[in-house]
Design an enzyme around this catalytic site. Structure first.
Site, mmCIF file in Angstrom:
data_model
loop_
_atom_site.group_PDB
_atom_site.id
_atom_site.type_symbol
_atom_site.label_atom_id
_atom_site.label_comp_id
_atom_site.label_asym_id
_atom_site.label_seq_id
_atom_site.Cartn_x
_atom_site.Cartn_y
_atom_site.Cartn_z
ATOM 1 N N HIS A 161 45.256 38.314 47.240
ATOM 2 C CA HIS A 161 45.587 37.504 48.415
ATOM 3 C C HIS A 161 45.501 36.001 48.144
ATOM 4 O O HIS A 161 45.994 35.198 48.932
ATOM 5 C CB HIS A 161 44.710 37.890 49.619
ATOM 6 C CG HIS A 161 43.291 37.431 49.543
ATOM 7 N ND1 HIS A 161 42.253 38.260 49.172
ATOM 8 C CD2 HIS A 161 42.711 36.231 49.795
ATOM 9 C CE1 HIS A 161 41.114 37.595 49.212
ATOM 10 N NE2 HIS A 161 41.367 36.350 49.590
ATOM 11 N N ASP A 191 43.625 44.617 45.939
ATOM 12 C CA ASP A 191 43.527 43.165 46.124
ATOM 13 C C ASP A 191 43.100 42.460 44.834
ATOM 14 O O ASP A 191 42.275 41.549 44.846
ATOM 15 C CB ASP A 191 42.571 42.804 47.257
ATOM 16 C CG ASP A 191 42.759 41.358 47.724
ATOM 17 O OD1 ASP A 191 43.825 40.773 47.439
ATOM 18 O OD2 ASP A 191 41.833 40.806 48.346
ATOM 19 N N GLY A 267 37.728 30.078 49.856
ATOM 20 C CA GLY A 267 37.744 29.383 48.572
ATOM 21 C C GLY A 267 36.939 30.118 47.519
ATOM 22 O O GLY A 267 37.160 29.950 46.323
ATOM 23 N N ASN A 268 35.978 30.960 47.972
ATOM 24 C CA ASN A 268 35.209 31.797 47.052
ATOM 25 C C ASN A 268 35.990 33.026 46.587
ATOM 26 O O ASN A 268 35.604 33.674 45.611
ATOM 27 C CB ASN A 268 33.912 32.289 47.704
ATOM 28 C CG ASN A 268 32.777 31.291 47.589
ATOM 29 O OD1 ASN A 268 32.444 30.604 48.541
ATOM 30 N ND2 ASN A 268 32.198 31.199 46.400
ATOM 31 N N SER A 269 37.059 33.376 47.303
ATOM 32 C CA SER A 269 37.808 34.583 46.968
ATOM 33 C C SER A 269 38.247 34.558 45.510
ATOM 34 O O SER A 269 38.832 33.586 45.041
ATOM 35 C CB SER A 269 39.050 34.705 47.863
ATOM 36 O OG SER A 269 38.685 35.002 49.180
ATOM 37 N N LEU A 325 48.639 63.141 43.799
ATOM 38 C CA LEU A 325 48.395 64.520 43.389
ATOM 39 C C LEU A 325 49.300 65.484 44.145
ATOM 40 O O LEU A 325 49.665 66.544 43.638
ATOM 41 C CB LEU A 325 46.927 64.880 43.622
ATOM 42 C CG LEU A 325 46.461 66.257 43.149
ATOM 43 C CD1 LEU A 325 46.685 66.412 41.643
ATOM 44 C CD2 LEU A 325 44.993 66.476 43.490
ATOM 45 N N GLY A 326 49.668 65.093 45.372
ATOM 46 C CA GLY A 326 50.589 65.929 46.149
ATOM 47 C C GLY A 326 49.921 67.087 46.856
ATOM 48 O O GLY A 326 50.453 68.209 46.875
ATOM 49 N N VAL A 327 48.747 66.843 47.458
ATOM 50 C CA VAL A 327 48.051 67.894 48.208
ATOM 51 C C VAL A 327 47.550 67.347 49.541
ATOM 52 O O VAL A 327 47.297 66.149 49.679
ATOM 53 C CB VAL A 327 46.848 68.466 47.422
ATOM 54 C CG1 VAL A 327 47.299 69.186 46.168
ATOM 55 C CG2 VAL A 327 45.836 67.376 47.100
#
Length: 418
Positions: A161, A191, A267-269, A325-327
């Protein structure tokens, strides 16, 4: 007789008056002397009392300061003291300041896309070509954040971000040097993003093990809050692990934040969360706040989760393809186990398969109970989701299932999410 009596009384009074005056004067003088003596004694006693109190107070304060200092610098489960200055000195050179912005071309493209999606905007957003007379036009977006140098050849990890809107990214290192960075790739679902600056022998941070970090352990947050407070260090403890708070925008996100009370702000991100030895254990990402500023809790992406994403981005570049995985599964508990007539009470029951999905091709069938993946026990949906989301298209996972009273291990090659 009466006269003599009057004379006698007058005589007595006449002689008593001087004596009485003398006694009165002496009495007053002695009172003054007594008052002075008492006053002096009280003053000296008060001074001694205050002085003694001050000495005692100073002694107590010093003791408290020593005790508090020692408590703040003890490693959990150890008698060794930790010097936060050493951790800060190790971490700070690896934390950079990031400035991200849109180029004019990108801003113009964004404006055109918004106009196409919103036809009414053309009546309120006048474009005369160079935007000189365009008070309603969209200006290029800008932002700032932090990043961490993870390799000596200039790879930097930050939050997606921080740079997701930008095509121009600039880095300022701890020693004040400035670089233009290349966006290597990013992963919105976690992120995370990776940048690269040209050069070598950069001050790369030492990477720790976030799985071994413990609740109550001291940590430091290093970053650049509010853009102008560069290279700021704050301290706190790990107050929780594995937080899933739906903080990352979008679907199919992966969250298991480290929660701390180390103060971070805008700003810490993208900055570093480090342990008491200055080793990277997380990437600071978000805060819990009603105001937009720090209000008690902050959240960091564990470095063990981030490492796999970072390596995949460096290897493949671009936005990572997520796999599936499709489950469709349900959590098994004692009541559900009775309904199914099985003698285990933990796992994930396969209720349905995605047609053409990886599980179907691998040989998973309905009513299989998934109990482990690649040797890792799964008892809730989040366990399975984390493993799948951190895997790549083409990876093969060994799915351990309970089927008709027996355990089987089935290799399944993952496919692109459908």
């Amino acid at each position: 007789m009466l006269r003599n009596r009057q004379f006698g009384l007058s005589f007595i009074f006449d002689h008593i008056k001087p004596i009485a005056k003398y006694l009165l004067i002496m009495n007053r003088f002695s009172s003054l002397v007594l008052a002075a003596v008492l006053g002096g004694a009280l003053t000296l006693g008060g001074y001694a009392l205050i002085t003694g109190s001050q000495k005692t107070s100073a002694s107590i304060d010093s003791s408290l300061l020593h005790t508090v200092g020692a408590a703040k610098t003890m490693l959990p489960g150890s008698s060794a003291e930790v010097d936060f200055t050493i951790a800060a000195e190790r971490a700070m050179p690896a934390v950079v300041q990031i400035k991200a912005q849109e180029s004019d071309d990108l801003a113009r493209q964004r404006r055109q896309q918004e106009r196409r999606s919103d036809p009414w905007s053309r009546f309120f957003d006048f474009d005369f070509g160079n935007d000189l007379f365009n008070p309603f036009g969209l200006r290029p977006r800008q932002g700032a954040g932090s990043g961490v140098i993870i390799s000596r050849d200039g790879y930097i990890v930050t939050n997606n971000h921080v740079i997701d809107f930008a095509d121009q990214v600039y880095i300022k290192t701890f020693d004040g040097k400035e670089y233009e960075a290349q966006i290597v790739g990013r992963d919105p679902s976690t992120d995370l993003a990776v940048l690269k600056i040209e050069g070598d022998n950069f001050a790369a941070i030492e990477v720790g093990d976030s799985d071994r970090a413990r609740i109550g352990e001291w940590v430091l947050a290093v970053g650049n809050p509010f853009e102008y407070l560069t290279s700021t260090v704050t301290a706190g403890i790990i107050s929780a692990k594995g937080r899933d708070l739906n903080l990352i925008r979008g679907e199919k996100t992966v969250e298991e934040f480290i929660q701390t009370d180390a103060a971070i702000n805008p700003g810490n991100s993208g900055g570093a969360l480090v342990d008491a030895q200055g080793r990277l254990i997380g990437i600071n990402t978000a805060i819990a706040s009603y105001t937009g500023n720090y209000a008690g809790y902050s959240f960091a992406i564990p470095i063990n989760l981030a490492n796999k994403i970072i390596n995949d981005i460096i290897e493949s570049g671009g936005v990572l393809e997520r796999t599936s995985l499709g489950v469709f599964v349900e959590v098994l508990d004692a009541g559900f186990a009775d309904e199914l007539g099985v003698d285990i009470t933990e796992g994930l029951v396969v209720m349905e398969l995605v047609n053409g999905g990886a599980a179907q091709y691998g040989g998973i069938v309905p009513n299989d109970i998934i109990v482990a993946v690649d040797g890792v026990k799964v008892t809730k949906f989040e366990d399975l989701e984390r493993i799948i989301n951190l895997s790549k298209v083409g990876d093969t996972l060994v799915i351990k299932v309970y089927r008709k009273g027996e355990y089987q291990e089935i290799p399944v090659r993952l496919r692109k999410r459908m």
